[in-house]
Design an enzyme around this catalytic site. Structure first.
Site, PDB file in Angstrom:
ATOM      1  N   LYS A  22       0.835  -1.217   0.000  1.00 40.96           N
ATOM      2  CA  LYS A  22       0.000   0.000   0.000  1.00 40.96           C
ATOM      3  C   LYS A  22       0.863   1.257   0.000  1.00 40.96           C
ATOM      4  O   LYS A  22       0.644   2.174  -0.791  1.00 40.96           O
ATOM      5  CB  LYS A  22      -0.917   0.001   1.232  1.00 40.96           C
ATOM      6  CG  LYS A  22      -1.582   1.339   1.501  1.00 40.96           C
ATOM      7  CD  LYS A  22      -2.482   1.305   2.716  1.00 40.96           C
ATOM      8  CE  LYS A  22      -1.838   1.690   4.023  1.00 40.96           C
ATOM      9  NZ  LYS A  22      -1.632   3.128   4.249  1.00 40.96           N
ATOM     10  N   ASN A  23       1.815   1.306   0.925  1.00 35.62           N
ATOM     11  CA  ASN A  23       2.539   2.564   1.109  1.00 35.62           C
ATOM     12  C   ASN A  23       3.545   2.848  -0.005  1.00 35.62           C
ATOM     13  O   ASN A  23       4.057   3.958  -0.106  1.00 35.62           O
ATOM     14  CB  ASN A  23       3.177   2.622   2.509  1.00 35.62           C
ATOM     15  CG  ASN A  23       2.102   2.762   3.581  1.00 35.62           C
ATOM     16  OD1 ASN A  23       0.946   3.093   3.279  1.00 35.62           O
ATOM     17  ND2 ASN A  23       2.458   2.497   4.822  1.00 35.62           N
ATOM     18  N   CYS A 117      -5.423   7.756   9.097  1.00 38.42           N
ATOM     19  CA  CYS A 117      -5.663   7.277  10.464  1.00 38.42           C
ATOM     20  C   CYS A 117      -5.362   8.361  11.491  1.00 38.42           C
ATOM     21  O   CYS A 117      -4.435   9.146  11.316  1.00 38.42           O
ATOM     22  CB  CYS A 117      -4.765   6.069  10.746  1.00 38.42           C
ATOM     23  SG  CYS A 117      -5.109   4.682   9.675  1.00 38.42           S
ATOM     24  N   ARG A 122      -0.174  14.834  12.994  1.00 38.28           N
ATOM     25  CA  ARG A 122       0.552  14.348  11.807  1.00 38.28           C
ATOM     26  C   ARG A 122       0.985  15.554  10.962  1.00 38.28           C
ATOM     27  O   ARG A 122       0.429  15.819   9.900  1.00 38.28           O
ATOM     28  CB  ARG A 122      -0.324  13.363  11.007  1.00 38.28           C
ATOM     29  CG  ARG A 122      -0.664  12.120  11.806  1.00 38.28           C
ATOM     30  CD  ARG A 122      -1.360  11.053  10.987  1.00 38.28           C
ATOM     31  NE  ARG A 122      -0.471  10.369  10.078  1.00 38.28           N
ATOM     32  CZ  ARG A 122      -0.811   9.290   9.367  1.00 38.28           C
ATOM     33  NH1 ARG A 122      -2.019   8.785   9.480  1.00 38.28           N
ATOM     34  NH2 ARG A 122       0.049   8.724   8.547  1.00 38.28           N
ATOM     35  N   PRO A 123       1.994  16.296  11.450  1.00 35.14           N
ATOM     36  CA  PRO A 123       2.410  17.507  10.733  1.00 35.14           C
ATOM     37  C   PRO A 123       3.027  17.173   9.380  1.00 35.14           C
ATOM     38  O   PRO A 123       3.489  16.053   9.165  1.00 35.14           O
ATOM     39  CB  PRO A 123       3.462  18.132  11.657  1.00 35.14           C
ATOM     40  CG  PRO A 123       3.972  17.001  12.492  1.00 35.14           C
ATOM     41  CD  PRO A 123       2.851  16.010  12.620  1.00 35.14           C
ATOM     42  N   ASP A 125       5.295  19.583   8.112  1.00 33.36           N
ATOM     43  CA  ASP A 125       6.291  20.665   8.015  1.00 33.36           C
ATOM     44  C   ASP A 125       7.544  20.231   7.245  1.00 33.36           C
ATOM     45  O   ASP A 125       8.142  21.033   6.533  1.00 33.36           O
ATOM     46  CB  ASP A 125       6.682  21.154   9.419  1.00 33.36           C
ATOM     47  CG  ASP A 125       7.208  20.028  10.297  1.00 33.36           C
ATOM     48  OD1 ASP A 125       6.474  19.041  10.506  1.00 33.36           O
ATOM     49  OD2 ASP A 125       8.363  20.117  10.748  1.00 33.36           O
ATOM     50  N   GLN A 126       7.939  18.968   7.358  1.00 34.94           N
ATOM     51  CA  GLN A 126       9.162  18.521   6.678  1.00 34.94           C
ATOM     52  C   GLN A 126       8.948  18.389   5.161  1.00 34.94           C
ATOM     53  O   GLN A 126       9.869  18.589   4.385  1.00 34.94           O
ATOM     54  CB  GLN A 126       9.657  17.191   7.258  1.00 34.94           C
ATOM     55  CG  GLN A 126      10.050  17.278   8.723  1.00 34.94           C
ATOM     56  CD  GLN A 126      11.127  18.333   8.975  1.00 34.94           C
ATOM     57  OE1 GLN A 126      12.212  18.284   8.401  1.00 34.94           O
ATOM     58  NE2 GLN A 126      10.815  19.300   9.826  1.00 34.94           N
ATOM     59  N   ASP A 305       3.611   0.202  12.216  1.00 32.96           N
ATOM     60  CA  ASP A 305       2.340  -0.308  11.685  1.00 32.96           C
ATOM     61  C   ASP A 305       2.050  -1.736  12.160  1.00 32.96           C
ATOM     62  O   ASP A 305       0.923  -2.212  12.032  1.00 32.96           O
ATOM     63  CB  ASP A 305       2.326  -0.227  10.146  1.00 32.96           C
ATOM     64  CG  ASP A 305       2.397   1.214   9.666  1.00 32.96           C
ATOM     65  OD1 ASP A 305       2.103   2.118  10.472  1.00 32.96           O
ATOM     66  OD2 ASP A 305       2.768   1.436   8.502  1.00 32.96           O
ATOM     67  N   ARG A 397      -9.196  -0.146   3.795  1.00 35.76           N
ATOM     68  CA  ARG A 397      -8.298   0.847   3.181  1.00 35.76           C
ATOM     69  C   ARG A 397      -6.931   0.229   2.881  1.00 35.76           C
ATOM     70  O   ARG A 397      -6.211   0.701   2.004  1.00 35.76           O
ATOM     71  CB  ARG A 397      -8.072   2.029   4.142  1.00 35.76           C
ATOM     72  CG  ARG A 397      -9.150   3.076   4.120  1.00 35.76           C
ATOM     73  CD  ARG A 397      -8.743   4.307   4.927  1.00 35.76           C
ATOM     74  NE  ARG A 397      -7.356   4.637   4.681  1.00 35.76           N
ATOM     75  CZ  ARG A 397      -6.437   4.875   5.629  1.00 35.76           C
ATOM     76  NH1 ARG A 397      -6.766   4.855   6.887  1.00 35.76           N
ATOM     77  NH2 ARG A 397      -5.205   5.169   5.300  1.00 35.76           N
TER      78      ARG A 397
HETATM   79  N1  EPU Z   1       6.661  14.078  11.082  1.00 38.80           N
HETATM   80  C1  EPU Z   1       6.898  15.398  11.344  1.00 38.80           C
HETATM   81  N2  EPU Z   1       6.836  16.271  10.292  1.00 38.80           N
HETATM   82  C2  EPU Z   1       6.578  15.884   9.025  1.00 38.80           C
HETATM   83  C3  EPU Z   1       6.343  14.523   8.764  1.00 38.80           C
HETATM   84  C4  EPU Z   1       6.386  13.636   9.825  1.00 38.80           C
HETATM   85  O1  EPU Z   1       7.147  15.799  12.481  1.00 38.80           O
HETATM   86  O2  EPU Z   1       6.556  16.739   8.135  1.00 38.80           O
HETATM   87  C5  EPU Z   1       6.725  13.098  12.182  1.00 38.80           C
HETATM   88  C6  EPU Z   1       5.373  12.427  12.431  1.00 38.80           C
HETATM   89  O3  EPU Z   1       4.563  13.191  13.295  1.00 38.80           O
HETATM   90  C7  EPU Z   1       5.788  11.087  13.017  1.00 38.80           C
HETATM   91  C8  EPU Z   1       7.129  10.801  12.312  1.00 38.80           C
HETATM   92  O4  EPU Z   1       7.585  12.047  11.807  1.00 38.80           O
HETATM   93  O5  EPU Z   1       6.034  11.226  14.386  1.00 38.80           O
HETATM   94  C9  EPU Z   1       7.056   9.808  11.176  1.00 38.80           C
HETATM   95  O6  EPU Z   1       6.066  10.200  10.229  1.00 38.80           O
HETATM   96  P1  EPU Z   1       6.148   9.812   8.686  1.00 38.80           P
HETATM   97  O7  EPU Z   1       6.173  11.066   7.900  1.00 38.80           O
HETATM   98  O8  EPU Z   1       7.256   8.822   8.506  1.00 38.80           O
HETATM   99  O9  EPU Z   1       4.774   9.103   8.469  1.00 38.80           O
HETATM  100  P2  EPU Z   1       3.821   9.199   7.201  1.00 38.80           P
HETATM  101  O10 EPU Z   1       4.640   9.341   5.973  1.00 38.80           O
HETATM  102  O11 EPU Z   1       2.737  10.195   7.430  1.00 38.80           O
HETATM  103  C10 EPU Z   1       3.860   6.672   6.652  1.00 38.80           C
HETATM  104  C11 EPU Z   1       2.827   5.588   6.503  1.00 38.80           C
HETATM  105  C12 EPU Z   1       2.278   5.202   7.866  1.00 38.80           C
HETATM  106  C13 EPU Z   1       3.419   4.765   8.780  1.00 38.80           C
HETATM  107  C14 EPU Z   1       4.498   5.852   8.838  1.00 38.80           C
HETATM  108  C15 EPU Z   1       5.730   5.422   9.610  1.00 38.80           C
HETATM  109  C16 EPU Z   1       1.928   6.121   4.336  1.00 38.80           C
HETATM  110  C17 EPU Z   1       0.788   6.600   3.538  1.00 38.80           C
HETATM  111  N3  EPU Z   1       1.764   6.083   5.649  1.00 38.80           N
HETATM  112  O12 EPU Z   1       3.166   7.771   7.229  1.00 38.80           O
HETATM  113  O13 EPU Z   1       1.443   4.093   7.624  1.00 38.80           O
HETATM  114  O14 EPU Z   1       2.930   4.535  10.078  1.00 38.80           O
HETATM  115  O15 EPU Z   1       4.911   6.202   7.504  1.00 38.80           O
HETATM  116  O16 EPU Z   1       6.280   4.278   9.062  1.00 38.80           O
HETATM  117  O17 EPU Z   1       2.963   5.745   3.795  1.00 38.80           O
HETATM  118  C18 EPU Z   1      -0.362   2.647   7.932  1.00 38.80           C
HETATM  119  O18 EPU Z   1      -0.063   2.116   6.853  1.00 38.80           O
HETATM  120  O19 EPU Z   1      -1.185   2.162   8.731  1.00 38.80           O
HETATM  121  C19 EPU Z   1       0.283   3.906   8.316  1.00 38.80           C
HETATM  122  C20 EPU Z   1      -0.191   4.712   9.255  1.00 38.80           C
END
Ligand code: EPU
Length: 427
Positions: A22-23, A117, A122-123, A125-126, A305, A397
């Site tokens: 999925k991801n 979810c 879930r910022p 900013d990066q 996850d 999903r």
């Molecule tokens: N974070 C920031 N700023 C940002 C982005 C992230 O502070 O701009 C923080 C988040 O708050 C969190 C950490 O960095 O504490 C990691 O977040 P990440 O950006 O890696 O997560 P994501 O890309 O939003 C993806 C998966 C998630 C999975 C995470 C971690 C997708 C669509 N989602 O989320 O998958 O938990 O990586 O591996 O790829 C799931 O499949 O159930 C799911 C939630």
């Protein structure tokens, strides 16, 4: 609306074919925008997040042809629109990848604040930091995020936190920027490598994916490609837990055992027997479950996850397990549901202390989010009696044909339509 009705207690035995990741899929589909050409994407999982991504592409002007259940041809040659509709953006977290892809091709893009979810803040900013470094301006108004650049120029970007989404979004925006981009402190998940491989098949010049530094030399244009998405590491891990919790004997096919190593190591430590083959794996459990200490971390650490699924498994271990959530602030919401089933779990902030119990009892359960929902399925498979799980749209999903796949290995599980008047009363 549907619910799952599960009669637990059956040992699961047989074969499961794991679908595409999925991801990876939710980033690779937007990446096809950059090709401005025809791409054939294979091993797409048949899940609602993928269907929503295809619908977004279609609404933006891509021509989409289904070749088989898991293979689609996507022609983005005549795509013109750069605004993702509000409703579709909010359906899933990964709609943010359309920002990077649209910015990379057209120099502008717009999506609504992504959904997905509820795991705490879930910022993004990066993501925006990377776009800005490449020369874009961003604005957030009325819940819409807009990015715009006259010109994208390669940059040296050091992420403040390891983020899967920001790493992949920066890659999408940078592959056609002028000059070199260096991304440091990046995520190393298998899906990051998969996106890099797919972009390289389109003619991009991306090196280092899978390490913590990615170097991208911008190219003038990309072209179409044919690409097969990697198997889903978390779907595979979930069926491993299903086998482990029911004292089953299951063979998973279409997997990459290397991607599963953090999960395999913990399941072995918990008392499971696991044999790895080239693209398959067999898992059995005959003895008791041992308690574990787990801390979720970015890859190659134990994946967040899988945390809800492992917590459910450890509710039946002989002793005390300690689970620390290292990625998300609020990923233990499902524990209340487990407590209704007789589990003994105490949560303090990011740490859950699990005292193993002899058995779980059936209960009415809710799928609070995708992985929490899958964890409820595991708990219900182990409980002695009939449990019902509501809000299963969260599970669909991310898990392709979960009911059918579990039925095929001996689970007593059914999808049941909830009559509309019952839903109205509940609201
Ligand atoms: N974070 C920031 N700023 C940002 C982005 C992230 O502070 O701009 C923080 C988040 O708050 C969190 C950490 O960095 O504490 C990691 O977040 P990440 O950006 O890696 O997560 P994501 O890309 O939003 C993806 C998966 C998630 C999975 C995470 C971690 C997708 C669509 N989602 O989320 O998958 O938990 O990586 O591996 O790829 C799931 O499949 O159930 C799911 C939630």
């Amino acid at each position: 609306m549907e619910k799952f009705v599960i009669k637990g207690g059956n040992a699961l035995k047989g074969d499961v074919i794991i679908g595409g990741a999925k991801n990876a899929a939710v980033a690779i589909l937007p990446a096809t925008i950059l090709a401005a050409d025809k791409c054939i994407i294979e091993n797409l999982p048949c899940i609602s997040d993928v269907m929503a991504s295809l619908q977004i592409l279609s609404e933006l002007g891509a021509r989409i042809r289904m070749i088989s259940k898991s293979t689609y041809e996507i022609d983005t040659t005549h795509l013109e629109c750069t605004e993702v509709s509000n409703e579709l953006s909010r359906q899933m977290r990964a709609s943010y990848y359309f920002l990077g892809a649209l910015l990379g091709r057209f120099g502008c893009g717009q999506v609504a604040m992504p959904g997905g979810c509820n795991l705490g803040p879930r910022p993004i900013d990066q993501h925006l930091k990377a776009f800005t470094a490449l020369g874009a301006e961003d604005s957030v108004e009325y819940g819409m995020i807009r990015v715009k650049a006259d010109h994208l120029t390669g940059a040296h970007i050091f992420f403040d936190t390891v983020s899967v989404g920001a790493t992949m979004n920066a890659m999408l925006a940078a592959v056609m920027a002028d000059g070199q981009t260096i991304l440091e402190n990046v995520a190393r998940e298998p899906h990051v490598v998969d996106l890099a491989n797919c972009l390289n098949m389109m003619g991009a010049d991306v090196h280092g994916a899978g390490t913590d530094v990615i170097k991208i030399r911008g190219v003038k244009q990309l072209h179409g490609c044919s690409y097969t998405i990697i198997p889903d590491q978390i779907e595979a891990g979930s069926y491993m837990v299903a086998a482990a919790i029911t004292k089953g004997d299951v063979v998973l096919h279409n997997i990459i055992p290397k991607h599963l190593e953090p999960i395999t190591a913990k399941l072995r430590a918990a008392g499971c027997e696991i044999t790895e083959y080239d693209d398959a794996l067999r898992i059995t459990r005959t003895g008791p479950l041992h308690p574990l200490k787990i801390k979720t971390m970015p890859h190659p650490g134990f994946p967040t996850d899988m945390q809800p699924l492992m917590t459910v498994l450890l509710t039946l271990a002989e002793g005390t397990s300690i689970i620390t959530e290292g990625i998300w602030e609020n990923r233990f919401r499902y524990v209340d549901e487990l407590v209704h089933m007789g589990a003994n779990v105490q949560v303090d902030g990011q740490v859950a202390v699990v005292e193993g119990v002899k058995k779980l009892y059936p209960a009415p359960l809710r799928a609070l989010d995708l992985r929490a929902g899958a964890a409820m399925v595991m708990a219900a498979l182990a409980a002695d009696g009939v449990s019902e799980i509501d809000e299963t749209q969260h599970i669909e999903r991310g898990y392709e044909n979960i009911v059918e796949k579990l039925q095929a290995i001996g689970a007593d599980i059914r999808r049941v339509e909830i009559p509309v008047n019952t839903i109205t009363r509940a609201i």
